[in-house]
Design a protein around this motif. Structure first.
Motif, short mmCIF file in Angstrom:
data_model
loop_
_atom_site.label_atom_id
_atom_site.label_comp_id
_atom_site.label_asym_id
_atom_site.label_seq_id
_atom_site.Cartn_x
_atom_site.Cartn_y
_atom_site.Cartn_z
N HIS A 20 0.84 -1.20 0.00
CA HIS A 20 0.00 0.00 0.00
C HIS A 20 0.88 1.26 0.00
N ALA A 21 1.87 1.28 0.87
CA ALA A 21 2.77 2.43 0.93
C ALA A 21 3.58 2.55 -0.35
N ALA A 22 4.01 1.42 -0.90
CA ALA A 22 4.78 1.46 -2.14
C ALA A 22 3.96 2.04 -3.28
N ALA A 23 2.67 1.69 -3.33
CA ALA A 23 1.79 2.23 -4.37
C ALA A 23 1.59 3.73 -4.19
N ALA A 24 1.49 4.18 -2.94
CA ALA A 24 1.34 5.61 -2.67
C ALA A 24 2.58 6.37 -3.12
N VAL A 25 3.76 5.82 -2.86
CA VAL A 25 5.01 6.45 -3.30
C VAL A 25 5.04 6.54 -4.82
N THR A 26 4.70 5.45 -5.49
CA THR A 26 4.72 5.43 -6.96
C THR A 26 3.73 6.44 -7.53
N LEU A 27 2.54 6.49 -6.96
CA LEU A 27 1.54 7.43 -7.47
C LEU A 27 1.99 8.87 -7.27
N GLY A 28 2.46 9.21 -6.08
CA GLY A 28 2.92 10.57 -5.82
C GLY A 28 4.04 10.98 -6.75
N ARG A 29 5.01 10.10 -6.92
CA ARG A 29 6.14 10.39 -7.81
C ARG A 29 5.68 10.52 -9.26
N THR A 30 4.79 9.63 -9.69
CA THR A 30 4.31 9.66 -11.08
C THR A 30 3.55 10.95 -11.38
N LEU A 31 2.71 11.37 -10.45
CA LEU A 31 1.99 12.63 -10.64
C LEU A 31 2.97 13.79 -10.81
N ALA A 32 3.97 13.85 -9.93
CA ALA A 32 4.96 14.94 -10.01
C ALA A 32 5.73 14.89 -11.32
N GLU A 33 6.15 13.69 -11.72
CA GLU A 33 6.93 13.56 -12.95
C GLU A 33 6.13 13.95 -14.19
N GLN A 34 4.82 13.78 -14.13
CA GLN A 34 3.97 14.16 -15.26
C GLN A 34 3.44 15.59 -15.15
N GLY A 35 3.91 16.31 -14.14
CA GLY A 35 3.50 17.70 -13.97
C GLY A 35 2.07 17.87 -13.52
N ILE A 36 1.53 16.86 -12.85
CA ILE A 36 0.15 16.89 -12.37
C ILE A 36 0.16 17.23 -10.88
N ARG A 37 -0.57 18.27 -10.52
CA ARG A 37 -0.67 18.70 -9.12
C ARG A 37 -1.47 17.68 -8.31
N LEU A 38 -1.00 17.36 -7.12
CA LEU A 38 -1.70 16.48 -6.20
C LEU A 38 -2.55 17.31 -5.25
N ALA A 105 -8.56 6.80 -6.02
CA ALA A 105 -8.57 6.24 -4.67
C ALA A 105 -7.47 5.20 -4.54
N LEU A 106 -6.65 5.37 -3.51
CA LEU A 106 -5.71 4.36 -3.05
C LEU A 106 -6.42 3.59 -1.93
N PRO A 107 -5.83 2.51 -1.42
CA PRO A 107 -6.43 1.85 -0.28
C PRO A 107 -6.67 2.80 0.89
N GLU A 136 -5.43 -0.12 -7.91
CA GLU A 136 -5.54 -1.45 -7.29
C GLU A 136 -4.20 -1.90 -6.73
N VAL A 137 -4.21 -2.37 -5.50
CA VAL A 137 -3.00 -2.85 -4.82
C VAL A 137 -3.31 -4.23 -4.25
N ASN A 138 -2.72 -5.26 -4.82
CA ASN A 138 -2.94 -6.63 -4.33
C ASN A 138 -4.42 -6.97 -4.14
N ASP A 139 -5.22 -6.59 -5.13
CA ASP A 139 -6.66 -6.90 -5.15
C ASP A 139 -7.41 -6.28 -3.98
N PHE A 140 -6.91 -5.15 -3.47
CA PHE A 140 -7.57 -4.48 -2.34
C PHE A 140 -9.03 -4.15 -2.65
N PHE A 141 -9.30 -3.68 -3.87
CA PHE A 141 -10.66 -3.27 -4.24
C PHE A 141 -11.43 -4.37 -4.97
N GLY A 142 -10.87 -5.57 -5.05
CA GLY A 142 -11.49 -6.64 -5.84
C GLY A 142 -12.91 -6.97 -5.43
#
Length: 195
Positions: A20-38, A105-107, A136-142
């Motif tokens: 869950h934390a790893a997905a949050a890190v990836t999402l935050g970094r990806t948004l910044a790298e694409q110039g998208i404000r969080l 939505a993240l978990p 989706e992180v390890n079928d959290f929302f499945g």
């Protein structure tokens, strides 16, 4: 659709699965790298703090919206581009929606689900035409997605409205889905007899 600003709903706790934390890190970094404000709930703890810190560390812009009553209990993040303190939860959600072009939505727990479902309902009713997605992180929302499909099969949700909610286990793929999403033309009450 160009996405300049995305609201992320997520837990004020990190959850038990480190993914869950790893997905949050990836999402935050990806948004910044694409110039998208969080845009998010303004907390410094849990997945909220993790996604914000990752975006900031990658040079991104991060705006937090937090109710005054939760500023101390959720430990408002002091290192954001901007932290707005508002009167209550309704004002928080309205302001996050106002500032955002899409929602992810993240978990998370009850608050995350409540925020997601409220903004989805606003879209269903035509109050906005902004895409929504689940990271989706390890079928959290499945199981939730199975239940949402059940609502369609039981006739309580139109398939067009169910399709408003995108899902992917990749931040990059989900952003592409949200950019390509087209608003549904189906009205909430289409085909129903009015009282």
């Amino acid at each position: 659709m160009a996405l300049r600003s995305i609201c992320v709903f997520c837990g004020a706790r990190p959850g038990h699965d480190p993914a869950h934390a790893a997905a949050a890190v990836t999402l935050g970094r990806t948004l910044a790298e694409q110039g998208i404000r969080l845009v998010y709930g303004g907390g410094a703890v849990g997945l909220m703090g993790i996604v914000a810190d990752a975006a900031l560390a990658a040079g991104g812009e991060v705006i937090g919206i937090i109710p005054q009553s939760l500023e101390h209990s959720e430990i408002g993040h002091s290192g954001l581009t901007r932290l707005e303190v508002v009167d209550g939860m309704h004002a928080r959600k309205a302001r996050m929606a106002e500032l955002s072009d899409a929602f992810i939505a993240l978990p998370g727990g009850l608050g995350t689900l409540e925020e997601l479902f409220e903004v989805w309902t606003w879209g269903q009713l035509g109050y906005h035409q902004k895409p929504l997605g689940l990271l989706e992180v390890n079928d959290f929302f499945g199981k939730l997605c199975i239940f949402l499909d059940h609502l369609v099969s039981e006739g309580f949700v139109r398939s067009e409205h169910r399709a408003m909610l995108q899902s992917s286990n990749s931040a990059e793929a989900l952003l592409l889905q949200l950019q390509d999403w087209q608003p549904t033309a189906a009205a909430k009450w289409a085909g129903q007899r009015q009282p």
